[in-house]
Design an enzyme around this catalytic site. Sequence first.
Site, PDB file in Angstrom:
ATOM      1  N   ARG A  56       0.823  -1.202   0.000  1.00 20.96           N
ATOM      2  CA  ARG A  56       0.000   0.000   0.000  1.00 20.96           C
ATOM      3  C   ARG A  56       0.860   1.257   0.000  1.00 20.96           C
ATOM      4  O   ARG A  56       2.012   1.239   0.424  1.00 20.96           O
ATOM      5  CB  ARG A  56      -0.914   0.014   1.236  1.00 20.96           C
ATOM      6  CG  ARG A  56      -2.014  -1.020   1.235  1.00 20.96           C
ATOM      7  CD  ARG A  56      -2.911  -0.879   2.469  1.00 20.96           C
ATOM      8  NE  ARG A  56      -2.187  -1.143   3.702  1.00 20.96           N
ATOM      9  CZ  ARG A  56      -1.773  -0.210   4.549  1.00 20.96           C
ATOM     10  NH1 ARG A  56      -2.003   1.064   4.297  1.00 20.96           N
ATOM     11  NH2 ARG A  56      -1.128  -0.538   5.642  1.00 20.96           N
ATOM     12  N   LYS A 197      -8.699  -2.373   0.291  1.00 21.09           N
ATOM     13  CA  LYS A 197      -8.625  -1.529   1.475  1.00 21.09           C
ATOM     14  C   LYS A 197      -9.394  -0.223   1.310  1.00 21.09           C
ATOM     15  O   LYS A 197      -9.819   0.371   2.302  1.00 21.09           O
ATOM     16  CB  LYS A 197      -7.164  -1.253   1.833  1.00 21.09           C
ATOM     17  CG  LYS A 197      -6.449  -2.468   2.430  1.00 21.09           C
ATOM     18  CD  LYS A 197      -7.152  -2.992   3.676  1.00 21.09           C
ATOM     19  CE  LYS A 197      -6.383  -4.112   4.340  1.00 21.09           C
ATOM     20  NZ  LYS A 197      -7.120  -4.700   5.493  1.00 21.09           N
ATOM     21  N   SER A 234      -1.459  -6.391   9.406  1.00 16.07           N
ATOM     22  CA  SER A 234      -0.954  -7.342   8.428  1.00 16.07           C
ATOM     23  C   SER A 234       0.322  -8.012   8.930  1.00 16.07           C
ATOM     24  O   SER A 234       1.240  -7.346   9.410  1.00 16.07           O
ATOM     25  CB  SER A 234      -0.676  -6.620   7.108  1.00 16.07           C
ATOM     26  OG  SER A 234      -0.138  -7.493   6.166  1.00 16.07           O
ATOM     27  N   LYS A 238      -3.574 -12.992  11.625  1.00 15.64           N
ATOM     28  CA  LYS A 238      -5.036 -13.073  11.595  1.00 15.64           C
ATOM     29  C   LYS A 238      -5.520 -14.198  10.687  1.00 15.64           C
ATOM     30  O   LYS A 238      -6.326 -15.024  11.085  1.00 15.64           O
ATOM     31  CB  LYS A 238      -5.632 -11.751  11.109  1.00 15.64           C
ATOM     32  CG  LYS A 238      -5.452 -10.572  12.038  1.00 15.64           C
ATOM     33  CD  LYS A 238      -6.363  -9.429  11.659  1.00 15.64           C
ATOM     34  CE  LYS A 238      -6.374  -9.098  10.197  1.00 15.64           C
ATOM     35  NZ  LYS A 238      -5.060  -8.722   9.647  1.00 15.64           N
ATOM     36  N   ARG A 318       1.254 -12.287  -1.805  1.00 14.96           N
ATOM     37  CA  ARG A 318      -0.154 -12.422  -1.431  1.00 14.96           C
ATOM     38  C   ARG A 318      -0.883 -13.449  -2.289  1.00 14.96           C
ATOM     39  O   ARG A 318      -0.507 -13.713  -3.436  1.00 14.96           O
ATOM     40  CB  ARG A 318      -0.868 -11.074  -1.603  1.00 14.96           C
ATOM     41  CG  ARG A 318      -0.387  -9.987  -0.659  1.00 14.96           C
ATOM     42  CD  ARG A 318      -1.034 -10.115   0.695  1.00 14.96           C
ATOM     43  NE  ARG A 318      -0.648  -9.033   1.590  1.00 14.96           N
ATOM     44  CZ  ARG A 318      -1.284  -8.772   2.733  1.00 14.96           C
ATOM     45  NH1 ARG A 318      -2.311  -9.502   3.108  1.00 14.96           N
ATOM     46  NH2 ARG A 318      -0.881  -7.779   3.500  1.00 14.96           N
TER      47      ARG A 318
END
Length: 528
Positions: A56, A197, A234, A238, A318
């Site tokens: 990001r 996001k 991140s 999680k 990812r």
Amino acid sequence: MKTKEDTLLTKDLLTHENIHSNLTVPHLVEKILSRDEGVLTSTGAVSATTGEYTGRSPKDKYIVRDDTSEDVDWGETNQPIDEASFDQLLKKVTTYLHSKDELFRFQGFAGADENYRLPIQVINEYAWHNLFSRQLFITPTESELTEHQPEFTVISAPTFKADPEVDGTNSEVFVLISFKKRIVLIGGTEYAGEIKKSIFSVMNYLLPKRDVLSMHCSANIGQEGDVALFFGLSGTGKTTLSADPYRRLIGDDEHGWSPNGVFNIEGGCYAKCINLSKKKEPQIYHAIRFGSVLENVVLDKGSRNPDYDDTSLTENTRAAYPLENINNIVSPSVAGHPNTIIFLTADASGTLPPISKLTKEQAMYHFLSGYTSKLAGTERGVTMPQATFSACFGAPFLPLAPSTYAEMLGEKIDQYNSNVFLVNTGWTGGPYGTGERIKLSYTRAMVHAALEGELNNIETVTDSIFGLAAPMHVPGVPDEVLVPSNTWSDKEAYKMEAQSLAMKFHENFQQFTQASEAIHNAGPIYKG
């Protein structure tokens, strides 16, 4: 509401002679391959790379400041941009995309609870971004699609670059959100996570106004119907910890907590896959198959097998895949009120206990603090773990003041008697570079014990620096691991490192002037 001109600009894109709306997964995969946007891996997933931007770009995110957004918590996180600059870029991007040979459109929802879901549409320059959107958001049924009226539009033009001197941006990259015009405008970056996001930020603005706590967390449910939430930034675990073969997954990253219970905001998972292995994370490993999207994962040139250990492109590798690729999920992704709440932190100092049970005041303190170590690759320029405090474990995505979300969480903990734990998935035996990462098997054992209620009445020892009550025994975990100072060979070095972290907590918490004295006093005991 959108102005007539804004609506016409969006509709102009929809009249593009080659705009493909709601293509199926096979059709999108064909488009991706024929357009050379990615390649097919040995698992059947599509693999794409994002060039310069592999995370990001928080310094390039803006919210349009107008008469509908004055309740935004303006600052470094929520940078304002004026309406004229937004309008100028919207016209430029629309003209630019209209010149492209093909465009791709997805219509769907954010929010699994029909009472609170947001109808959205995503217009993409890239087919692989459209597949990403289809897998991450909620796909409507055929009947829902016929009645679908988007209330928010994302327009993504990764190859359009802004001119900072003309367009009022910080760089060529821009992520602009207009709540008045209900448009998200993205350009200059190929990193698909910006799409996901940006809608999460939108939901974080809209849901609290409807008495729904929006949360950056994963969630699952046990065989007895007990619900657990996992908060964390991140890289803290999680996705990994919520993908439990003995519990059904509600969702892995974004949720709402309404008066009815918990619901997933998304329809898919966006998992970090650095060092992913079949042995350690079998559910995620097997979820990456046809229709999934691998992002910046290096492939073997011959076999096209993904090399999840290769970080030559980025550590922020990812995988995006739909929830149904996980065997034991809740469908639809809604459940009751949480019994257990777990705050995850990856402490690079190696001084926080691996698990501790929090009082109500400690829970509010650590929720507002949102401490972790920002891991390499999650943002541009981050190459080593950096201690950071992110309010509510998701400050980059919170348009409103952190106290808004914290107060709602506190009320719900009281109302539903939720147990709260702080779990450190970071380092032990020393700081990053000296110690080692806490074994995943140990963390899983501690989380399991917390979810099963085994830690509710167990003997604890209170840390003299942080004031946290750590259990002295957890099944499957060596006792010495539970007390951080026991894992350090240099006790004085441990003390200095812990005191340094305690001071960082106190310094950060000074910003929360509205927090009660009891919450302020629930932080570390050591105050220098």
